[in-house]
Write a protein that holds these residues in place. Structure first.
Motif, PDB file in Angstrom:
ATOM      1  N   ALA A 200       5.054  14.824 -19.684  1.00  0.00           N
ATOM      2  CA  ALA A 200       5.690  15.034 -21.094  1.00  0.00           C
ATOM      3  C   ALA A 200       6.135  16.360 -21.067  1.00  0.00           C
ATOM      4  O   ALA A 200       5.253  17.415 -20.712  1.00  0.00           O
ATOM      5  N   ILE A 201       7.471  16.494 -21.473  1.00  0.00           N
ATOM      6  CA  ILE A 201       7.859  18.057 -21.519  1.00  0.00           C
ATOM      7  C   ILE A 201       8.468  17.911 -23.186  1.00  0.00           C
ATOM      8  O   ILE A 201       9.494  17.566 -23.600  1.00  0.00           O
ATOM      9  N   GLY A 202       7.509  18.725 -23.951  1.00  0.00           N
ATOM     10  CA  GLY A 202       7.901  18.785 -25.438  1.00  0.00           C
ATOM     11  C   GLY A 202       7.712  17.225 -25.916  1.00  0.00           C
ATOM     12  O   GLY A 202       6.433  16.728 -25.666  1.00  0.00           O
ATOM     13  N   GLU A 203       8.610  16.966 -26.588  1.00  0.00           N
ATOM     14  CA  GLU A 203       8.293  15.697 -27.181  1.00  0.00           C
ATOM     15  C   GLU A 203       9.070  14.415 -26.341  1.00  0.00           C
ATOM     16  O   GLU A 203       9.272  13.318 -26.823  1.00  0.00           O
ATOM     17  N   VAL A 204       9.627  14.867 -24.976  1.00  0.00           N
ATOM     18  CA  VAL A 204      10.376  13.935 -24.184  1.00  0.00           C
ATOM     19  C   VAL A 204       9.332  13.669 -23.063  1.00  0.00           C
ATOM     20  O   VAL A 204       9.001  14.744 -22.410  1.00  0.00           O
ATOM     21  N   ALA A 205       9.593  12.374 -22.351  1.00  0.00           N
ATOM     22  CA  ALA A 205       8.970  12.318 -21.202  1.00  0.00           C
ATOM     23  C   ALA A 205      10.128  12.306 -20.078  1.00  0.00           C
ATOM     24  O   ALA A 205      11.226  11.864 -20.213  1.00  0.00           O
ATOM     25  N   ALA A 206       9.771  12.972 -19.081  1.00  0.00           N
ATOM     26  CA  ALA A 206      10.634  13.288 -17.786  1.00  0.00           C
ATOM     27  C   ALA A 206       9.842  12.356 -16.569  1.00  0.00           C
ATOM     28  O   ALA A 206       8.853  12.403 -16.395  1.00  0.00           O
ATOM     29  N   VAL A 207      10.862  11.420 -16.429  1.00  0.00           N
ATOM     30  CA  VAL A 207      10.432  10.344 -15.362  1.00  0.00           C
ATOM     31  C   VAL A 207      11.127  10.664 -13.885  1.00  0.00           C
ATOM     32  O   VAL A 207      12.429  10.429 -14.070  1.00  0.00           O
ATOM     33  N   LEU A 208      10.439  11.011 -12.958  1.00  0.00           N
ATOM     34  CA  LEU A 208      11.171  11.142 -11.420  1.00  0.00           C
ATOM     35  C   LEU A 208      11.316   9.916 -10.856  1.00  0.00           C
ATOM     36  O   LEU A 208      10.316   9.240 -10.788  1.00  0.00           O
ATOM     37  N   LEU A 209      12.669   9.473 -10.700  1.00  0.00           N
ATOM     38  CA  LEU A 209      12.692   8.000  -9.851  1.00  0.00           C
ATOM     39  C   LEU A 209      13.086   8.301  -8.293  1.00  0.00           C
ATOM     40  O   LEU A 209      14.250   9.144  -8.544  1.00  0.00           O
ATOM     41  N   GLN A 210      12.656   7.698  -7.746  1.00  0.00           N
ATOM     42  CA  GLN A 210      13.333   8.045  -6.410  1.00  0.00           C
ATOM     43  C   GLN A 210      13.256   6.412  -5.459  1.00  0.00           C
ATOM     44  O   GLN A 210      12.535   5.790  -4.803  1.00  0.00           O
ATOM     45  N   PRO A 211      14.513   5.683  -5.922  1.00  0.00           N
ATOM     46  CA  PRO A 211      14.634   4.074  -5.310  1.00  0.00           C
ATOM     47  C   PRO A 211      14.723   4.382  -3.940  1.00  0.00           C
ATOM     48  O   PRO A 211      15.479   4.975  -3.305  1.00  0.00           O
ATOM     49  N   PRO A 212      14.313   3.179  -3.070  1.00  0.00           N
ATOM     50  CA  PRO A 212      14.775   3.132  -1.834  1.00  0.00           C
ATOM     51  C   PRO A 212      16.039   2.682  -1.699  1.00  0.00           C
ATOM     52  O   PRO A 212      16.623   2.110  -2.472  1.00  0.00           O
TER      53      PRO A 212
END
Length: 388
Positions: A200-212
């Motif tokens: 969570a960064i402030g009021e927003v969620a940051a999602v790191l995605l690394q698809p194969p």
């Protein structure tokens, strides 16, 4: 910490090794934690390739082994699935002579991998990892060596691109919980991304995605997951400002993930929730790569956008008794480009949509049957969205 070098190859030592892996199962350790713990125990590199082809390798110091280093197993064992999934494999990479307890370690590691792998398939929620490390990877002003260490600790493959998803929940909602639910729905019945990390960064969620490599595109799966969470439809819906929205950044190297994060935040500004009733009136997920030159509009200060006469007129219309429905109808018409398609999206008769658009034309002084009028309406709606 238990280490093999401190144990003799006797029955008591074997019991302690078995107990070590049993505790990992009891506390629900993730695959990464299992491999890290096994590497610390065995004091050598340990690896696990899952049935989906994802490979985890960690050294005894807990650091992920780079993808480019060849795998040289000294002892390995298959992980036989109990639910029809593809078989997996675990191994030790011990240089020199094998240790007296290596056979037992590999056997218990394979059993632990089978139990934890089955549990992970039953519950496909993403691994949250350490939010502080995610923030460090996405921060603008951090030393490159600190960022590189965070990338390794998060288990990100240095040579594979990442994408960042920005998720804003309904007012008062938990951004991380909303992001986890969204990504879990998107991964159902599909090959999961190699790595998922959330903070969570402030009021927003940051999602790191690394698809194969070779997996299906993320955007359609995420859009389907967001649309699948809407309520059943009924006519005359007003856009719901309380629904979750998301922006998806473009691909970037893990050390440049902050660029994808900036893009995701910008795309998030263009996102519009669906409706309370489920009418398809909004764009809850916006992909930065699909914005093109529209992204330039986000560089205009919000104060300047709010002061624009067309934006002010739309605000005034939306504040009237039926104005919110009229503006929702205009949004659907501009997005679909057709009266009948807008009516289908709103679950209304096309004559009702035509009447609402006529009211918009009268209030705004636009001609929506001309390309210039439609462009002006679309531009004003985007400016109003970015000014909010």
């Amino acid at each position: 910490m238990l280490r093999l070098s401190a144990l003799d190859a006797d029955a008591e030592a074997a019991v302690r090794v078995i107990s070590y892996f049993d505790r990992l199962v009891d506390r629900g350790a993730t695959p990464s934690e299992v491999v890290r713990a096994a590497a610390a125990l065995a004091e050598c590199v340990v690896g696990w390739t899952s049935g989906t082809g994802t490979t985890l390798r960690f050294g005894p110091d807990g650091v992920a082994v780079p993808d480019g280093i060849p795998i040289q197993p000294s002892k390995d064992a298959p992980v036989d699935p109990d639910d029809g999934a593809s078989p997996a494999r675990v191994w030790l990479e011990r240089p020199g002579e094998p240790g007296p307890l290596d056979d037992l370690v590999v056997e218990r590691l394979a059993l632990t991998a089978r139990l934890r792998g089955a549990a992970r398939r039953r519950t496909p929620a993403p691994d949250l990892a350490d939010p502080a490390l995610v923030e460090l990877v996405l921060a603008e002003r951090e030393a490159q060596e600190d960022r590189a260490r965070a990338v390794h600790l998060l288990g990100l493959a240095a040579g594979a691109p990442v994408r960042v998803l920005a998720v804003r929940p309904a007012p008062g909602g938990d951004p991380v919980a909303e992001a986890v639910a969204l990504v879990s729905r998107a991964m159902t019945n599909s090959r999961a991304p190699r790595t998922v990390r959330v903070a969570a960064i402030g009021e927003v969620a940051a999602v790191l995605l690394q698809p194969p490599p070779g997996t299906e595109p993320l955007t359609p799966r995420l859009r389907a997951a967001m649309s699948g969470s809407r309520a059943p439809a009924s006519g005359g819906a007003i856009p719901d400002s309380g629904a979750a929205v998301a922006g998806l950044g473009g691909e970037a190297a893990p050390l440049e993930a902050r660029r994808s994060w900036r893009q995701a935040q910008l795309a998030l500004r263009f996102a519009v929730p669906g409706s309370v009733s489920g009418a398809d009136t909004g764009e809850p997920l916006v992909e930065y790569d699909g914005l093109g030159s529209l992204a330039l509009l986000a560089e205009v200060p919000a104060e300047r956008l709010r002061a624009d006469p067309d934006v002010a007129a739309l605000d005034a219309l939306a504040a009237t008794r039926t104005g919110a429905l009229d503006v929702a109808t205009l949004e659907a018409f501009c997005r679909t480009g057709s009266l009948r398609q807008a009516a289908a999206a709103l679950h209304l008769h096309h004559s009702s949509v035509a009447a609402r658009l006529a009211h918009v034309e009268q209030a705004m002084g636009w001609r929506l049957d001309s390309p210039d009028g439609q462009f002006r309406a679309r531009f004003a709606l985007l400016a109003r969205r970015l000014a909010s």
